[in-house]
Design an enzyme around this catalytic site. Structure first.
Site, PDB file in Angstrom:
ATOM      1  N   SER A 103       0.805  -1.221   0.000  1.00 25.30           N
ATOM      2  CA  SER A 103       0.000   0.000   0.000  1.00 25.30           C
ATOM      3  C   SER A 103       0.841   1.277   0.000  1.00 25.30           C
ATOM      4  O   SER A 103       0.307   2.359  -0.268  1.00 25.30           O
ATOM      5  CB  SER A 103      -0.956   0.010   1.195  1.00 25.30           C
ATOM      6  OG  SER A 103      -0.254  -0.207   2.408  1.00 25.30           O
ATOM      7  N   ASP A 137      -3.184   5.926  11.874  1.00 27.38           N
ATOM      8  CA  ASP A 137      -2.317   5.457  10.800  1.00 27.38           C
ATOM      9  C   ASP A 137      -1.064   6.329  10.742  1.00 27.38           C
ATOM     10  O   ASP A 137      -1.115   7.483  10.302  1.00 27.38           O
ATOM     11  CB  ASP A 137      -3.067   5.515   9.467  1.00 27.38           C
ATOM     12  CG  ASP A 137      -2.258   4.964   8.302  1.00 27.38           C
ATOM     13  OD1 ASP A 137      -1.060   4.678   8.483  1.00 27.38           O
ATOM     14  OD2 ASP A 137      -2.823   4.828   7.198  1.00 27.38           O
ATOM     15  N   HIS A 159       1.060   5.225   6.452  1.00 25.51           N
ATOM     16  CA  HIS A 159       0.749   5.793   5.140  1.00 25.51           C
ATOM     17  C   HIS A 159       0.848   7.317   5.204  1.00 25.51           C
ATOM     18  O   HIS A 159       1.178   7.883   6.247  1.00 25.51           O
ATOM     19  CB  HIS A 159      -0.642   5.343   4.691  1.00 25.51           C
ATOM     20  CG  HIS A 159      -0.760   3.864   4.545  1.00 25.51           C
ATOM     21  ND1 HIS A 159      -1.334   3.070   5.522  1.00 25.51           N
ATOM     22  CD2 HIS A 159      -0.363   3.036   3.564  1.00 25.51           C
ATOM     23  CE1 HIS A 159      -1.290   1.801   5.132  1.00 25.51           C
ATOM     24  NE2 HIS A 159      -0.698   1.752   3.948  1.00 25.51           N
TER      25      HIS A 159
END
Length: 355
Positions: A120, A331, A334
């Site tokens: 990702s 998170d 990311h």
């Protein structure tokens, strides 16, 4: 297994790659001597600092300009209140990154396929690039398809150009065993027939060291190993990938890059509430030496996109609790878009098309 690639790169692309002073260190032969010369000229894009640039950044508004950006990366849409994180530009020591020119990029790669292959974090960079190209030609039609569960294809019919993301987090084979769970076959790659394109940008790291790795088994030959150091497994797996590239890629037809390790901030100080970059030197990041060592032993020219320090300094650039999944989920791996991955693509642009 040999690949039958769809088209050839422009011959001058390799000349640019060899000549441009960039952080895409060519790690073949006298690679590190080349890198040293670039550093002496003050043009190593991997070293530098983040500075305010309110006039030029951000390069786009994800919510307004890029309706295809996934929810988890659109931090402003998800309620992030501060905006200073959008205003920073990466300033390499002694030189500047050329400004991203999406029209020039599309014209150079007309009829070509650029493929991101990885986890990702590759998705993060892929979505950034699609947005940068879309805002450069806003009146040009685009298509976004997902022909398989793991493949995303963003195309510009006018330019016959496609930007793809193939989800392949480990690059080596993964087996789902009913009793033993996930098994990584460290010496086996059977998905390489999917790795087709004119520019291939590989990435693998985060899934090897993420939480839950202790439940992963590793297999070498017929031997299944439960308690292997994840970084040792990573080295074996990356070496398997490097041998596959050396055996199957024709560098006269395909440019290969390795998207370096993007630092996460999941341990120690939380990324929540961080609003500005850090400054100064950072300690060596786990896995970086493995990447450099493996790439340096390859016979195929592979270019390392060294993004580790720029990402280490950007603890403020993560979505944190602004992913659209509620405040209980944070998170720190990311990156918000617009944001840090745009700089990765500016570096990519400098390597492929820079002056």
């Amino acid at each position: 297994m040999a690949l039958n690639f769809w088209s050839h790169l422009l011959p001058q692309a390799f000349a640019v790659l060899c000549a441009v002073a960039s952080p895409l260190h060519q790690v073949q032969g006298n690679a590190f001597q080349i890198n040293q010369l670039n550093q002496q000229k003050g043009c190593d894009f991997s070293l530098g600092r983040w500075i305010h640039d309110h006039a030029s950044y951000p390069l786009y508004d994800a919510t307004r300009d890029c309706p295809f950006i996934v929810q988890g990366f659109d931090c402003l849409k998800n309620g992030r209140p501060d905006k200073e994180y959008l205003k920073y530009r990466w300033k390499p020591s002694g030189c500047d990154l050329p400004r991203f020119d999406g029209v020039k990029f599309l014209e150079r790669y007309k009829g070509k396929k650029i493929v991101f292959i990885g986890d990702s974090i590759s998705d993060n960079m892929w979505q950034s690039l699609t947005c940068l190209l879309h805002i450069a030609v806003p009146k040009s039609n685009y298509t976004l398809r997902r022909p398989t569960k793991y493949l995303h294809v963003f195309s510009f019919p006018e330019y016959e150009a496609s930007i793809l993301w193939l989800k392949d987090g480990y690059l080596v084979d993964v087996i789902r065993h009913k009793e033993q769970g996930r098994i990584l076959r460290l010496d086996s790659i059977t998905s390489g027939n999917m790795w087709r394109g004119d520019v291939l940008i590989f990435n693998t790291y985060h899934w090897w060291v993420r939480e839950g790795t202790s439940q992963t088994h590793f297999q070498v030959g017929n031997e299944i190993i439960k308690d292997m150091d994840p970084l040792e497994a990573y080295k074996i797996g990356l070496t398997t990938w490097s041998k596959w590239i050396d055996s199957n890629i024709d560098p006269s037809k395909t440019t290969v890059l390795f998207q370096g390790i993007a630092a996460a901030h999941s341990e120690g100080k939380s990324c929540l509430g961080q609003t500005q970059p850090e400054q100064g030197a950072k300690p060596p990041y786990p896995g970086v030496d493995i990447v450099r060592s493996v790439l340096s032993n390859m016979k195929t020219p592979v270019y390392l996109l060294d993004i580790t320090l720029p990402s280490q300094l950007r603890i403020d650039g993560h979505p944190s609790v602004y992913t659209g999944r509620g405040t209980s989920f944070e998170d720190c791996s990311h990156w918000c878009l617009a944001g840090v991955p745009d700089t990765w693509n500016e570096i990519l642009y400098a390597a492929l098309l820079g002056n």
